[in-house]
Design an enzyme around this catalytic site. Structure first.
Site: not given
Length: 218
Positions: A186-188
């Protein structure tokens, strides 16, 4: 540059192996101690989740060479003007949030040559906080298209995702929609486009890496 097309990303193999071995050990023990079945079920679930997390599906990239495709699966959480220091100009910035349930393989938004790479150590704030762009650990690429247009794409580590993987290096040739890295758990992704780009997405819109068109280059 690596660009695997295996059903599960190779970075997931060690995690799957560890969880799988623990599942098998507990399954063997549970024949003599039924109470251990709960642990077996737990680690089997973990094994399946890790395999699901590192899934590496094929994608069909649009044919328009001027189309900028999403570098990540997720949701658009920012869309607006921003200055990118490695480009040195004002840009249109689009940020995509990846939850733990999204595919985490990152794909090249355009075809082009990697002019520069950069890595910045930093914090691990929740990536839905816009401060993450400036304060979190991140790795980025500056890409130049065949027509001389430049853009940047930045992998941003987050609260849970603290391991950025980037296969691309300076001088590498990227193919639009091709795999170039991933971020674990999970991240951006931030992408900085020329201000003259015709944006095709909106805040809150879901994206599919390699398929969703973020914009059309001039």
């Amino acid at each position: 540059m690596r660009n695997e097309n295996t059903p599960i990303a190779v970075e997931g193999y060690p995690f799957i192996a560890i969880a799988g071995v623990l599942t098998l050990i507990l399954a063997a023990v549970s024949w003599h101690a039924p109470v251990v079945w709960a642990g077996t079920a737990f680690f089997l679930t973990v094994t399946l989740f890790v395999a699901f997390f590192f899934r590496n599906p094929e994608r069909i990239t649009p044919g328009n060479e001027n189309a900028v495709v999403a570098p990540a699966d997720g949701v658009v959480i920012y869309l607006g003007p921003a200055r990118e220091e490695h480009l040195g100009v004002e840009t249109t910035k689009i940020s995509i949030f990846m939850s733990v349930f999204n595919v985490h393989i990152n794909r090249a938004p355009v075809s082009g040559t990697v002019l520069d790479t950069f890595y910045v150590k930093g914090k691990f704030l929740d990536v839905r906080d816009d401060r993450a762009t400036f304060e979190n650990e991140q790795a980025g690429l500056v890409i130049e298209t065949a027509r001389g247009l430049r853009l940047a794409v930045v992998q941003v580590a987050g609260l849970i995702a603290r391991r950025i993987v980037c296969y691309a290096g300076k001088g590498d040739r990227l193919t639009r929609g091709g795999r170039y890295g991933l971020i674990r758990f999970g991240s951006r992704l931030d992408i900085y486009l020329p201000t003259t780009t015709e944006v095709k997405v909106a805040l809150g819109e879901k994206t599919v890496a390699g398929e969703t068109v973020l914009g059309i280059l001039p």
